[in-house]
Scaffold this motif. Structure first.
Motif, PDB file in Angstrom:
ATOM      1  N   GLY A   6     -59.037  -1.989  35.219  1.00 39.04           N
ATOM      2  CA  GLY A   6     -58.584  -1.668  33.868  1.00 39.04           C
ATOM      3  C   GLY A   6     -59.750  -1.562  32.918  1.00 39.04           C
ATOM      4  O   GLY A   6     -60.921  -1.535  33.310  1.00 39.04           O
ATOM      5  N   THR A  35     -47.784  -6.547  25.033  1.00 40.57           N
ATOM      6  CA  THR A  35     -46.826  -5.462  25.240  1.00 40.57           C
ATOM      7  C   THR A  35     -45.508  -6.051  25.736  1.00 40.57           C
ATOM      8  O   THR A  35     -45.477  -7.164  26.272  1.00 40.57           O
ATOM      9  CB  THR A  35     -47.375  -4.436  26.237  1.00 40.57           C
ATOM     10  OG1 THR A  35     -48.004  -5.132  27.332  1.00 40.57           O
ATOM     11  CG2 THR A  35     -48.401  -3.536  25.590  1.00 40.57           C
ATOM     12  N   MET A  61     -51.052  -4.552  27.931  1.00 38.85           N
ATOM     13  CA  MET A  61     -52.262  -5.057  27.286  1.00 38.85           C
ATOM     14  C   MET A  61     -52.229  -6.572  27.179  1.00 38.85           C
ATOM     15  O   MET A  61     -51.177  -7.168  26.930  1.00 38.85           O
ATOM     16  CB  MET A  61     -52.416  -4.447  25.890  1.00 38.85           C
ATOM     17  CG  MET A  61     -53.689  -4.874  25.165  1.00 38.85           C
ATOM     18  SD  MET A  61     -53.815  -4.112  23.527  1.00 38.85           S
ATOM     19  CE  MET A  61     -54.148  -2.409  23.996  1.00 38.85           C
ATOM     20  N   THR A  76     -56.674  -3.564  28.942  1.00 41.67           N
ATOM     21  CA  THR A  76     -55.616  -2.603  29.256  1.00 41.67           C
ATOM     22  C   THR A  76     -55.507  -2.509  30.774  1.00 41.67           C
ATOM     23  O   THR A  76     -56.463  -2.120  31.450  1.00 41.67           O
ATOM     24  CB  THR A  76     -55.922  -1.222  28.655  1.00 41.67           C
ATOM     25  OG1 THR A  76     -56.100  -1.359  27.247  1.00 41.67           O
ATOM     26  CG2 THR A  76     -54.779  -0.254  28.919  1.00 41.67           C
ATOM     27  N   LEU A  77     -54.329  -2.878  31.298  1.00 34.96           N
ATOM     28  CA  LEU A  77     -54.121  -2.993  32.746  1.00 34.96           C
ATOM     29  C   LEU A  77     -52.888  -2.214  33.157  1.00 34.96           C
ATOM     30  O   LEU A  77     -52.179  -1.647  32.322  1.00 34.96           O
ATOM     31  CB  LEU A  77     -53.923  -4.476  33.115  1.00 34.96           C
ATOM     32  CG  LEU A  77     -54.915  -5.477  32.523  1.00 34.96           C
ATOM     33  CD1 LEU A  77     -54.417  -6.885  32.745  1.00 34.96           C
ATOM     34  CD2 LEU A  77     -56.273  -5.286  33.160  1.00 34.96           C
ATOM     35  N   HIS A  78     -52.610  -2.207  34.464  1.00 34.49           N
ATOM     36  CA  HIS A  78     -51.339  -1.667  34.928  1.00 34.49           C
ATOM     37  C   HIS A  78     -50.219  -2.623  34.517  1.00 34.49           C
ATOM     38  O   HIS A  78     -50.411  -3.844  34.514  1.00 34.49           O
ATOM     39  CB  HIS A  78     -51.352  -1.495  36.446  1.00 34.49           C
ATOM     40  CG  HIS A  78     -52.291  -0.420  36.903  1.00 34.49           C
ATOM     41  ND1 HIS A  78     -53.537  -0.679  37.415  1.00 34.49           N
ATOM     42  CD2 HIS A  78     -52.161   0.939  36.885  1.00 34.49           C
ATOM     43  CE1 HIS A  78     -54.148   0.460  37.715  1.00 34.49           C
ATOM     44  NE2 HIS A  78     -53.332   1.463  37.399  1.00 34.49           N
ATOM     45  N   GLY A  79     -49.061  -2.038  34.179  1.00 32.48           N
ATOM     46  CA  GLY A  79     -47.978  -2.842  33.610  1.00 32.48           C
ATOM     47  C   GLY A  79     -47.106  -3.526  34.631  1.00 32.48           C
ATOM     48  O   GLY A  79     -45.867  -3.436  34.560  1.00 32.48           O
ATOM     49  N   ASP A 118     -56.756  -6.342  39.722  1.00 35.63           N
ATOM     50  CA  ASP A 118     -56.403  -5.032  39.171  1.00 35.63           C
ATOM     51  C   ASP A 118     -57.672  -4.393  38.634  1.00 35.63           C
ATOM     52  O   ASP A 118     -58.729  -5.041  38.523  1.00 35.63           O
ATOM     53  CB  ASP A 118     -55.378  -5.195  38.038  1.00 35.63           C
ATOM     54  CG  ASP A 118     -54.729  -3.877  37.627  1.00 35.63           C
ATOM     55  OD1 ASP A 118     -54.785  -2.912  38.416  1.00 35.63           O
ATOM     56  OD2 ASP A 118     -54.178  -3.813  36.527  1.00 35.63           O
ATOM     57  N   TYR A 169     -65.053  -0.089  31.704  1.00 35.70           N
ATOM     58  CA  TYR A 169     -64.136  -0.027  32.850  1.00 35.70           C
ATOM     59  C   TYR A 169     -64.625  -1.000  33.919  1.00 35.70           C
ATOM     60  O   TYR A 169     -65.827  -1.120  34.177  1.00 35.70           O
ATOM     61  CB  TYR A 169     -64.088   1.396  33.409  1.00 35.70           C
ATOM     62  CG  TYR A 169     -63.342   1.501  34.722  1.00 35.70           C
ATOM     63  CD1 TYR A 169     -61.970   1.245  34.794  1.00 35.70           C
ATOM     64  CD2 TYR A 169     -64.005   1.847  35.901  1.00 35.70           C
ATOM     65  CE1 TYR A 169     -61.284   1.333  35.989  1.00 35.70           C
ATOM     66  CE2 TYR A 169     -63.331   1.943  37.100  1.00 35.70           C
ATOM     67  CZ  TYR A 169     -61.975   1.677  37.151  1.00 35.70           C
ATOM     68  OH  TYR A 169     -61.304   1.761  38.345  1.00 35.70           O
ATOM     69  N   SER A 191     -44.145  -1.318  33.472  1.00 31.85           N
ATOM     70  CA  SER A 191     -44.555  -0.146  32.703  1.00 31.85           C
ATOM     71  C   SER A 191     -45.825   0.433  33.303  1.00 31.85           C
ATOM     72  O   SER A 191     -46.456  -0.186  34.160  1.00 31.85           O
ATOM     73  CB  SER A 191     -44.798  -0.524  31.236  1.00 31.85           C
ATOM     74  OG  SER A 191     -45.817  -1.483  31.137  1.00 31.85           O
ATOM     75  N   ALA A 192     -46.213   1.620  32.853  1.00 34.76           N
ATOM     76  CA  ALA A 192     -47.425   2.251  33.374  1.00 34.76           C
ATOM     77  C   ALA A 192     -48.654   1.438  32.996  1.00 34.76           C
ATOM     78  O   ALA A 192     -49.550   1.213  33.813  1.00 34.76           O
ATOM     79  CB  ALA A 192     -47.543   3.674  32.848  1.00 34.76           C
ATOM     80  N   VAL A 193     -48.703   1.026  31.731  1.00 30.99           N
ATOM     81  CA  VAL A 193     -49.842   0.222  31.264  1.00 30.99           C
ATOM     82  C   VAL A 193     -49.325  -0.938  30.421  1.00 30.99           C
ATOM     83  O   VAL A 193     -48.213  -0.901  29.900  1.00 30.99           O
ATOM     84  CB  VAL A 193     -50.844   1.055  30.426  1.00 30.99           C
ATOM     85  CG1 VAL A 193     -51.524   2.097  31.270  1.00 30.99           C
ATOM     86  CG2 VAL A 193     -50.151   1.682  29.224  1.00 30.99           C
TER      87      VAL A 193
END
Length: 466
Positions: free
Chosen positions: A72, A12, A21, A92-95, A70, A57, A17-19
């Motif tokens: 995700g 990404t 990858m 997929t994690l926090h951005g 984190d 998850y 950002s919110a999320v």
């Protein structure tokens, strides 16, 4: 060539950002991620034991201390059912740039390495998941700035382009195989195909290959924006028009002649079509070496444009206007004259200039006020009218890059040599060699012949996460 290492990269865009990858691919992808990923559910199995297309998850942790980095999701892909054809995990994690950096650091610590530019797509090509043309189209899809460019790229990526090229190549192979058969039975003096029939087949194939090659001009215009050159004498309002069309002060405007000494580009969208407007240096005699360089660039841009907007002040002398006309290159495309400053000039001056332009062969003349954004709509309407049909329809096969166009051109040249040889009654061995060259060139288009240098050249333009 077998691949033994596992790669990882943030897929990404950079920034908060919110999320975000992270993608991990390779023979050890699942087992390596298992070392830094702890499923939240106690009864969950490891990623290495998880079925494909399942999402889990959990927490991302430091592999040596167990400290949480984190939480995700981990999406598992099993080979060969992934983008690369390998074992693959998408995290997929926090951005947060810090979180992403720490996770990449942990992946490298347990045995992965950071991917090179375009390496995921490169592996997809090597594993047979994508053709070379499809891989090139992936980058074009990412970079598409208008609907036609997107349609063209999707046609390439989904294989329709490759299918069309393969059909043409199969036609070449059929013809070549008959000639090869004749070579095998050369001592018996047998013709397996009549020369008139062979000539007719080659002519038909060359016409189709050439047509596909020439579609590159359309593809390039759609992909980069339809090139429109704005030319004229110094200080007639070229930069002012550019600024009015773009709605911003893109070019410097001054009463001093020769202000624009280089080409200045701006992109304009009209009803979904993208136009690349090129403001150019004024065409005139000059001893200034810098301005002369700018005029030289103007001549080159005019040659590559699909339309030339010729800005003219009706108060100019006919001699000055004729001098600009003489300076335009012989390959200049269609020219539309824009009589500027219609609020400052008389009807008599405009009629005089229109008559002179007609004598030069200019068919379309429009009166405008370049500095007026409302008047600039006359130009946008003109562009829409001229290029309304220059769009790529869904599923239309168009060449989108120069490499493919040049390979198709070589194939067409090979067929042309075969046609010349047939008319001159050349020996079969020479005809067969030219057909082999044409067939090989067609194979280059879709990647039947792939070298490391070619792959390096193509994927050097990709982002690291793709």
């Amino acid at each position: 060539m077998p691949i033994h290492d596992t790669i990882c990269a943030v897929t990404t865009p950079a920034g908060v950002s919110a999320v975000a990858m992270i993608k991990v691919s390779g023979p050890s992808a699942l087992s390596l991620v298992d070392r830094i990923f702890v499923p939240k559910r106690r009864d969950a199995v490891s990623l290495a034991q998880t079925e494909g297309y399942q999402m889990v998850y959990g927490h991302l942790v430091d592999h040596s201390t167990g400290e949480m980095i984190d939480d995700g999701m981990a999406l598992v892909y099993r080979a060969p059912h992934s983008y690369t054809g390998e074992e693959m995990v998408e995290l997929t994690l926090h951005g947060s740039p810090l979180i992403l950096s720490l996770v990449i650091e942990q992946l490298c610590a347990v045995g992965a390495r950071v991917a090179e530019r375009g390496e995921f797509t490169r592996r997809a090509v090597l594993s047979g998941k994508l053709t070379l043309g499809g891989a090139e189209a992936v980058n074009d899809v990412i970079l598409a700035t208008n609907r036609s460019a997107l349609r063209m790229s999707l046609t390439q990526m989904t294989g329709r382009f490759g299918t069309r090229v393969a059909e043409l190549r199969d036609g070449l192979i059929r013809v070549a195989s008959l000639l090869e058969l004749e070579l095998d039975f050369s001592e018996e003096d047998v013709d397996f195909v009549s020369r008139p029939e062979l000539l007719q087949s080659c002519e038909a194939l060359r016409a189709e290959v050439l047509s596909l090659s020439e579609s590159y001009r359309k593809g390039e215009a759609v992909k980069r924006g339809i090139p429109i050159a704005i030319v004229g004498s110094p200080n007639v309002g070229k930069s002012t028009l550019l600024n009015s069309l773009l709605g911003e002060d893109r070019a410097i405007v001054s009463d001093v002649e020769g202000t624009t000494r280089d080409t200045i580009e701006g992109h304009l969208f009209v009803d979904g079509q993208e136009f690349r407007l090129i403001d150019t240096a004024g065409l005139r005699e000059t001893d200034d070496p810098v301005e002369s360089l700018g005029i030289g660039r103007t001549i080159r841009e005019v040659g590559s444009a699909l339309l030339v907007l010729w800005m003219i002040d009706p108060r100019e002398t006919t001699e000055a206007v004729s001098e600009v006309w003489r300076r335009l290159p012989s390959e200049t495309p269609e020219v539309v004259a824009l009589l500027n400053k219609s609020d400052e000039t008389t009807a008599e001056e405009r009629h005089r200039m229109s008559d002179h332009l007609s004598s030069l062969g200019i068919q379309e003349v429009i009166n405008i006020i370049g500095r007026d954004s409302g008047e600039a709509k006359k130009v946008t309407d003109l562009l829409h009218r001229h290029f309304a049909n220059l769009v790529v329809a869904e599923g239309e096969v168009v060449v989108s890059n120069l490499r493919q166009a040049m390979a198709l051109r070589r194939a067409a040249d090979g067929l042309a040599r075969v046609e010349e040889g047939l008319r001159a009654d050349q020996p079969t061995v020479l005809l067969a060699q030219d057909l082999r060259d044409a067939t090989a060139a067609m194979g280059e288009v879709i990647g039947d012949v792939v070298t490391e240098d070619l792959l390096d050249s193509i994927f050097s333009h990709f982002c690291i996460g793709k």
